[in-house]
Motif scaffolding. Structure first.
Motif: not given
Length: 153
Positions: A52-57, A95-96, A101-103
């Motif tokens: 299972v892949h969980r996408a990072g931020p 989206a952010a 930080a993710a943005y």
């Protein structure tokens, strides 16, 4: 205390039962014994399941922004078009949800991919966005998402 230890059952003649069932069904169908299937080892089941892949931020922000562009449309020369389409920065902001930080990392990764594909002269995402076609911009978005996935960020 008065507890009986004897069951008090009478003996049953098995031949009598066989004869009774034969009278009820004189031509029984032959019963073929079935071989039960071998149980599947748990380790085989677990090994066959894909990880299972969980996408990072950062990957999630980029993926959500591209989905936003797919849904609402892509624009040039404006942050938000009157019909709801957005440029790349507008989609990132949508989206952010905030300039977190993710943005910032998603924007840096997107610009790095744009520079890798279209030259080092691009200093900012809006200038690059406005100077390229929709398919070129989409290709950079997809490459940035793949890079974020590979980096697990």
């Amino acid at each position: 205390m008065n507890t009986r230890t004897e069951a008090g059952f009478t003996h049953v003649d098995q031949d009598l039962y066989a004869k009774a069932f034969q009278l009820l069904d004189p031509t029984p169908e032959p019963v073929t014994p079935t071989v039960p299937a071998a149980p599947t080892p748990v380790s085989v089941i677990l090994a066959a399941a894909p990880p299972v892949h969980r996408a990072g931020p950062v990957e999630k922000t980029l993926s959500d922004a591209l989905a936003f562009l797919d849904t609402h449309g892509w624009a040039r020369f404006t942050l938000i078009h009157s019909e709801g389409a957005r440029c790349s920065i507008g989609a990132l902001r949508a989206a952010a949800g905030a300039r977190n930080a993710a943005y910032r990392k998603a924007g840096s990764l997107l610009l790095a991919e744009a520079r890798r594909r279209h030259g080092k002269q691009w200093k900012a995402i809006p200038a690059w966005n406005d100077s390229h076609s929709g398919p070129e911009v989409r290709g950079v978005w997809e490459a940035a998402i793949q890079r974020a996935h590979h980096l697990n960020i």
